[in-house]
Design an enzyme around this catalytic site. Structure first.
Site, short mmCIF file in Angstrom:
data_model
loop_
_atom_site.label_atom_id
_atom_site.label_comp_id
_atom_site.label_asym_id
_atom_site.label_seq_id
_atom_site.Cartn_x
_atom_site.Cartn_y
_atom_site.Cartn_z
N ASN A 71 0.83 -1.21 0.00
CA ASN A 71 0.00 0.00 0.00
C ASN A 71 0.86 1.25 0.00
O ASN A 71 1.96 1.27 0.55
CB ASN A 71 -0.98 -0.01 1.18
N ALA A 72 0.32 2.25 -0.68
CA ALA A 72 0.93 3.58 -0.63
C ALA A 72 -0.24 4.55 -0.47
O ALA A 72 -0.59 5.29 -1.37
CB ALA A 72 1.71 3.87 -1.90
N ILE A 73 -0.86 4.45 0.70
CA ILE A 73 -2.06 5.26 0.96
C ILE A 73 -1.63 6.73 1.12
O ILE A 73 -2.27 7.64 0.62
CB ILE A 73 -2.79 4.78 2.24
N ASN A 128 4.04 7.79 14.73
CA ASN A 128 4.41 7.04 13.52
C ASN A 128 5.60 7.78 12.90
O ASN A 128 5.42 8.67 12.07
CB ASN A 128 3.20 7.00 12.58
N CYS A 131 7.77 8.24 8.79
CA CYS A 131 7.40 9.19 7.74
C CYS A 131 8.58 10.12 7.47
O CYS A 131 9.46 10.28 8.32
CB CYS A 131 6.20 10.00 8.19
N GLY A 218 1.11 -7.99 5.76
CA GLY A 218 0.47 -9.29 5.62
C GLY A 218 1.43 -10.44 5.93
O GLY A 218 2.59 -10.21 6.28
N GLY A 244 3.07 -7.18 12.28
CA GLY A 244 3.51 -7.58 10.95
C GLY A 244 3.01 -8.97 10.61
O GLY A 244 3.53 -9.96 11.12
N GLY A 245 1.96 -9.04 9.82
CA GLY A 245 1.49 -10.32 9.30
C GLY A 245 0.78 -11.20 10.30
O GLY A 245 0.65 -12.41 10.07
C1 LIG Z 1 -3.99 0.03 4.10
C2 LIG Z 1 -2.97 0.29 5.18
C3 LIG Z 1 -2.93 1.54 5.79
C4 LIG Z 1 -1.99 1.79 6.80
N1 LIG Z 1 -1.98 3.03 7.40
C5 LIG Z 1 -1.11 3.24 8.43
C6 LIG Z 1 -1.12 4.47 9.15
O1 LIG Z 1 -1.93 5.37 8.90
N2 LIG Z 1 -0.21 4.65 10.13
C7 LIG Z 1 0.69 3.67 10.50
O2 LIG Z 1 1.48 3.86 11.43
N3 LIG Z 1 0.71 2.48 9.85
C8 LIG Z 1 -0.16 2.25 8.83
N4 LIG Z 1 -0.17 1.04 8.20
C9 LIG Z 1 0.78 -0.01 8.64
C10 LIG Z 1 0.12 -0.94 9.64
O3 LIG Z 1 -0.28 -0.25 10.80
C11 LIG Z 1 1.08 -2.08 10.04
O4 LIG Z 1 2.24 -1.51 10.63
C12 LIG Z 1 1.51 -2.93 8.85
O5 LIG Z 1 0.44 -3.09 7.94
C13 LIG Z 1 2.02 -4.32 9.28
O6 LIG Z 1 1.01 -5.05 9.94
P1 LIG Z 1 0.07 -6.15 9.17
O7 LIG Z 1 0.99 -7.04 8.38
O8 LIG Z 1 -0.67 -6.83 10.25
O9 LIG Z 1 -0.82 -5.36 8.26
C14 LIG Z 1 -1.09 0.77 7.19
C15 LIG Z 1 -1.15 -0.49 6.57
C16 LIG Z 1 -2.08 -0.74 5.58
C17 LIG Z 1 -2.12 -2.11 4.94
#
Ligand SMILES: Cc1cc2nc3c(=O)[nH]c(=O)nc-3n(C[C@H](O)[C@H](O)[C@H](O)COP(=O)(O)O)c2cc1C
Length: 319
Positions: A71-73, A128, A131, A218, A244-245
């Site tokens: 993702n690159a939201i 966070n 950034c 994931g 993470g995942g």
């Molecule tokens: C769609 C999406 C949006 C995310 N937005 C943020 C965010 O706003 N702030 C942040 O610290 N991490 C953000 N993350 C990162 C997640 O909080 C997390 O650190 C990362 O996805 C790893 O965990 P996971 O594998 O369980 O998803 C985002 C991740 C995804 C997939």
């Protein structure tokens, strides 16, 4: 005698949580209330809030890959007044600590935001710092020890609330960065944000994401981030929150054995909206089956023979 119940409570970064499971920032929204009882969660963690109104990155912002999501939201944000007036009242209806994730492009911006959000109803600040730091080289604060120290010190001075600092796995020296956060006042480190990655569309030969690169999350990232948690937990005394995942209770248990005091669940929620409550139930069952009376007994419980103890500087034992 075998325990008939398991004490799931954990003490993490200045807060006592009823259990160690909480959402990862940016992957949780108020609407999930329709599929799970929010009062069962260890904590709420909000989408990262910025001071300025932000649109986020160009489309497309998300692409799926085997075992993961890139993702690159780009942190679209409606700003602070919207958060205080519209979002906070919703969470106030639940008996769950609210952790507010914040981000800013400068140290001063981070401090101002932390000050502004240190208000009743906010239980902790999650910074966070994955950034870009526009006052330095544009790299994420958490890429370097120096920027991490600088921003954490300013944040510490700006808020009396528990301060969690979310790190990036894209730096080569996470344990050192975690130590820098601890030394300058963090109450916990969140390990970790997404892993920088990319995907290319084989029809157009163009990058799949409007932003070209994005962050991988994931199941694909779990073994990598688990290793980071293991190393960071040995480098600091403050709590490490694993992220993470994580998709199952076994994943969460593995993270806790590696040293995490709590876990955050992100991408799994997109596939299974009630993943977090399933993980909480599964953690209880995991402990019951093994006669473990307290979930805290799992933390750092990985069995390492003394002779096999890796050096923290140990990076690539294979090649
Ligand atoms: C769609 C999406 C949006 C995310 N937005 C943020 C965010 O706003 N702030 C942040 O610290 N991490 C953000 N993350 C990162 C997640 O909080 C997390 O650190 C990362 O996805 C790893 O965990 P996971 O594998 O369980 O998803 C985002 C991740 C995804 C997939």
């Amino acid at each position: 005698m075998s325990p008939t119940n398991v004490d799931l409570a954990v003490r993490v970064g200045g807060l006592t949580l009823r259990n160690p499971v909480m959402p990862a920032s940016g992957t949780f929204a108020e609407g999930l209330e329709k599929v799970m009882d929010f009062n069962r969660l260890g904590a709420f963690v909000t989408k990262t809030i910025t001071r300025e109104l932000r649109q986020g990155n160009p489309l497309p912002r998300v692409v799926e890959r085997p075992g993961g999501l890139i993702n690159a939201i780009g942190i679209p944000s409606k700003g602070v007044p919207y958060f205080i007036e519209e979002t906070m009242p919703h969470y106030a209806a639940f008996d769950v600590p609210l952790v507010v994730s914040i981000s800013a492009p400068t140290t001063e911006g981070f401090a101002d935001l932390a000050r502004e959000l240190s208000i009743p109803g906010v239980a902790a600040i999650e910074a966070n710092i994955s950034c870009p730091n526009i006052e330095e080289d544009g790299k994420a604060f958490a890429m370097s020890v120096a920027s991490t120290e600088q921003v954490t010190r300013e944040l510490r001075a700006a808020t009396p609330l528990p301060l969690w600092v979310k790190l990036t796995p894209n730096t080569g020296n996470m344990p050192e960065v975690a130590r820098a956060a601890e030394a300058t006042g963090a109450d916990a480190v969140v390990v970790a944000n997404t892993i920088l990655s990319m995907a290319i569309d084989l029809k157009s030969f163009k990058p799949c994401l409007g932003n070209i690169m994005g962050g991988l999350s994931g199941p694909a990232v779990k073994p990598i981030v688990l290793r980071h948690v293991f190393q960071c937990a040995r480098a600091v005394k403050i709590a490490v929150i694993g992220c993470g995942g994580i998709a199952t209770a076994d994943d969460a248990a593995e993270y806790m054995l590696a040293g995490a005091a709590a876990v955050q669940v992100g991408t799994a929620t997109f596939l299974q909206p009630a993943a977090m409550t399933t993980i909480i139930d599964g953690l209880r069952a995991f402990c019951l089956h093994r006669d473990i009376p307290r979930i805290t007994d799992l933390i750092g419980g990985v069995v390492i023979e003394e002779a096999d103890e890796p050096d923290l500087a140990w990076v690539n034992p294979v090649s």
